[in-house]
Design a protein around this motif. Structure first.
Motif: not given
Length: 312
Positions: A185-203, A234-244
């Motif tokens: 169960l994940l409570f994640q930032d609603d302003k800074v994105s970054g979480l991705q999952l792999l579905k049908d070979s696409e992120w 799944h993975r988290v992509i780092a962002q250049t702006d904001g702390t997630r």
């Protein structure tokens, strides 16, 4: 690409229950992830958890993270880093015994709030497991019992912050992996994105939504459901702006719980997964977390085969 599944749990109490249960089943079978809203945890309380988590990072962890970056020369890297994640984390254990009082730097208000948050998430996890039981045709409480072991489930929260990263193309916030445990169960930032999952070979991006909780399936549920529900990379992509901010709570089997496909789900089909003790799986996972999950299952199949031969 079908849109990411967002499920309103409040609708389970009315005429739309059947449709919502179907949504949950489809998400478990085809995504391994879904996002829940109207889940019973008050928005004001979630905002308090978020505020205190971000304050704690700024006060107690930000400088340490910056010092680590400087000491490793990470701001100047020229090639991809594959043995490090751009994240600042600490771990709170809730069950079977809490370690919150032992974590340095946590002020009393934050400790109290995280204890309360953990209790609410534990209840939500168990409600969700029973919804999965219903969809799978398992008796109510089956999954909770399967996780129980001798001391009950293990449950803990990984508190993560992903600061701005100068080279997000070269350093991942968190490298791709499946989760080893049960239900997450994940409570994640609603302003800074970054979480991705792999579905049908696409992120695919997991959309940041205010006051939602993202649910995903761990390896143990894949085993117990005999592959009907699957854990996904799944993975988290780092962002250049904001702390997630990310609070990932893992409702996992007890260390000595014996995990295997539910007999009711293998009556007419081949049993695709081995039987093993959860703690043994975690020991193996620790060394190969960022690799494909299939060889982990194979390793236990081979062990299972040799132990069967030995006792024959």
């Amino acid at each position: 690409m079908a849109s990411f599944p967002v499920i309103n749990l409040e609708k389970l109490n009315g005429d739309e229950r059947g449709a919502v249960m179907e949504q949950i089943n489809d998400a478990c079978e085809n995504w391994g992830f879904f996002e829940v809203v109207e889940h019973g945890i008050a928005p004001e309380f979630m905002e308090k958890v978020e505020r205190l988590t971000k304050e704690h990072y700024r006060k107690c962890m930000e400088q340490r993270f910056n010092e680590m970056v400087a000491s490793k020369g990470l701001e100047a890297v020229q090639s991809e880093i594959d043995d490090l994640d751009w994240e600042s984390t600490f771990f709170l254990r809730h069950l079977p015994v809490s370690n919150i009082s032992e974590i340095p730097d946590l002020d009393q208000e934050y400790k109290d709030v995280m204890r309360e948050f953990a209790a609410k998430l534990e209840q939500l996890a168990e409600e969700l497991l029973d919804l999965l039981c219903e969809n799978l045709g398992l008796e109510k409480g089956y999954l909770k019992k399967a996780f129980h072991g001798s001391k009950g489930p293990t449950f803990g929260t990984k508190v993560s912050n992903y600061p701005p990263c100068p080279k997000p193309d070269l350093i991942k916030g968190l490298r791709a992996h499946t989760d080893a445990g049960g239900i997450i169960l994940l409570f994640q930032d609603d302003k800074v994105s970054g979480l991705q999952l792999l579905k049908d070979s696409e992120w695919v991006d997991v959309p940041p939504m205010r006051h939602s909780i993202v649910i995903n399936i761990g390896d143990q549920l894949e085993v117990i459901t005999n592959g009907k529900y699957k854990s996904v990379m799944h993975r988290v992509i780092a962002q250049t702006d904001g702390t997630r901010m990310s609070l990932a709570s893992f409702y996992n089997p007890g260390s000595d719980a014996v995990i295997y496909p539910a007999p009711a789900l293998v009556d007419k089909e081949e049993q695709l997964y081995p039987k093993f003790v959860f703690e043994d799986y975690m020991k193996l996972y620790a060394g190969v977390k960022f690799q494909a999950k299939e060889p982990r299952f194979e390793a236990f199949k081979n062990l299972d085969a040799t132990s069967t031969v030995a006792t024959a």
